[in-house]
Write a protein that holds these residues in place. Structure first.
Motif, PDB file in Angstrom:
ATOM      1  N   ASP A  26       0.815  -1.215   0.000  1.00 55.55           N
ATOM      2  CA  ASP A  26       0.000   0.000   0.000  1.00 55.55           C
ATOM      3  C   ASP A  26       0.846   1.261   0.000  1.00 55.55           C
ATOM      4  OD1 ASP A  26      -2.423  -1.414   0.088  1.00 55.55           O
ATOM      5  OD2 ASP A  26      -2.319  -1.573   2.272  1.00 55.55           O
ATOM      6  N   ALA A  47      -1.297   7.925   9.602  1.00 56.15           N
ATOM      7  CA  ALA A  47      -2.477   7.676   8.767  1.00 56.15           C
ATOM      8  C   ALA A  47      -3.173   6.382   9.193  1.00 56.15           C
ATOM      9  CB  ALA A  47      -2.076   7.608   7.295  1.00 56.15           C
ATOM     10  N   GLY A  48      -2.396   5.367   9.528  1.00 56.68           N
ATOM     11  CA  GLY A  48      -2.988   4.113   9.987  1.00 56.68           C
ATOM     12  C   GLY A  48      -3.799   4.294  11.248  1.00 56.68           C
ATOM     13  N   ARG A  51      -7.310   5.628  10.485  1.00 53.07           N
ATOM     14  CA  ARG A  51      -8.246   4.841   9.675  1.00 53.07           C
ATOM     15  C   ARG A  51      -9.571   4.719  10.428  1.00 53.07           C
ATOM     16  NH1 ARG A  51      -6.620   2.969   5.476  1.00 53.07           N
ATOM     17  NH2 ARG A  51      -5.805   1.096   4.656  1.00 53.07           N
ATOM     18  N   THR A  52     -10.638   4.642   9.654  1.00 53.87           N
ATOM     19  CA  THR A  52     -11.979   4.619  10.223  1.00 53.87           C
ATOM     20  C   THR A  52     -12.148   3.524  11.264  1.00 53.87           C
ATOM     21  OG1 THR A  52     -12.868   5.537   8.184  1.00 53.87           O
ATOM     22  CG2 THR A  52     -14.430   4.457   9.654  1.00 53.87           C
ATOM     23  N   HIS A  54     -10.052   1.983  13.139  1.00 56.11           N
ATOM     24  CA  HIS A  54      -9.299   2.272  14.362  1.00 56.11           C
ATOM     25  C   HIS A  54      -9.980   3.372  15.171  1.00 56.11           C
ATOM     26  CE1 HIS A  54      -5.763   2.332  16.924  1.00 56.11           C
ATOM     27  NE2 HIS A  54      -5.799   3.645  16.878  1.00 56.11           N
ATOM     28  N   GLN A  55     -10.409   4.412  14.492  1.00 57.38           N
ATOM     29  CA  GLN A  55     -11.070   5.519  15.189  1.00 57.38           C
ATOM     30  C   GLN A  55     -12.413   5.091  15.775  1.00 57.38           C
ATOM     31  OE1 GLN A  55      -8.750   7.443  15.921  1.00 57.38           O
ATOM     32  NE2 GLN A  55      -9.334   9.392  15.035  1.00 57.38           N
TER      33      GLN A  55
END
Length: 67
Positions: A26, A47-48, A51-52, A54-55
């Motif tokens: 990626d 950025a990781g 991620r949705t 994770h959030q």
């Protein structure tokens, strides 16, 4: 300037093999300047973490309350 020609040839061969798999990843960091490459790696980690999935796991209570 300290490596033998054989060591350099091996490193180049390994690099070609790794580059052949570039589409499997990626993210790609080209380490031409260590400081820049390190900053790019930090950006990928950041950025990781954003991620949705994770959030949502991290802030599910707040997100559920706001939606």
């Amino acid at each position: 300037g300290q490596d033998s020609p054989e060591v350099i040839a091996t490193r180049l061969s390994n690099a070609r093999e790794e580059i052949a798999h570039v589409h499997d990843f990626d993210y790609v960091i080209i380490n031409t300047e260590f400081r820049v490459a390190a900053a790019e790696l930090q950006d990928i980690i950041r950025a990781g973490r954003l991620r949705t999935a994770h959030q949502l796991a991290r802030h599910s209570t707040l997100i559920n309350r706001l939606t």
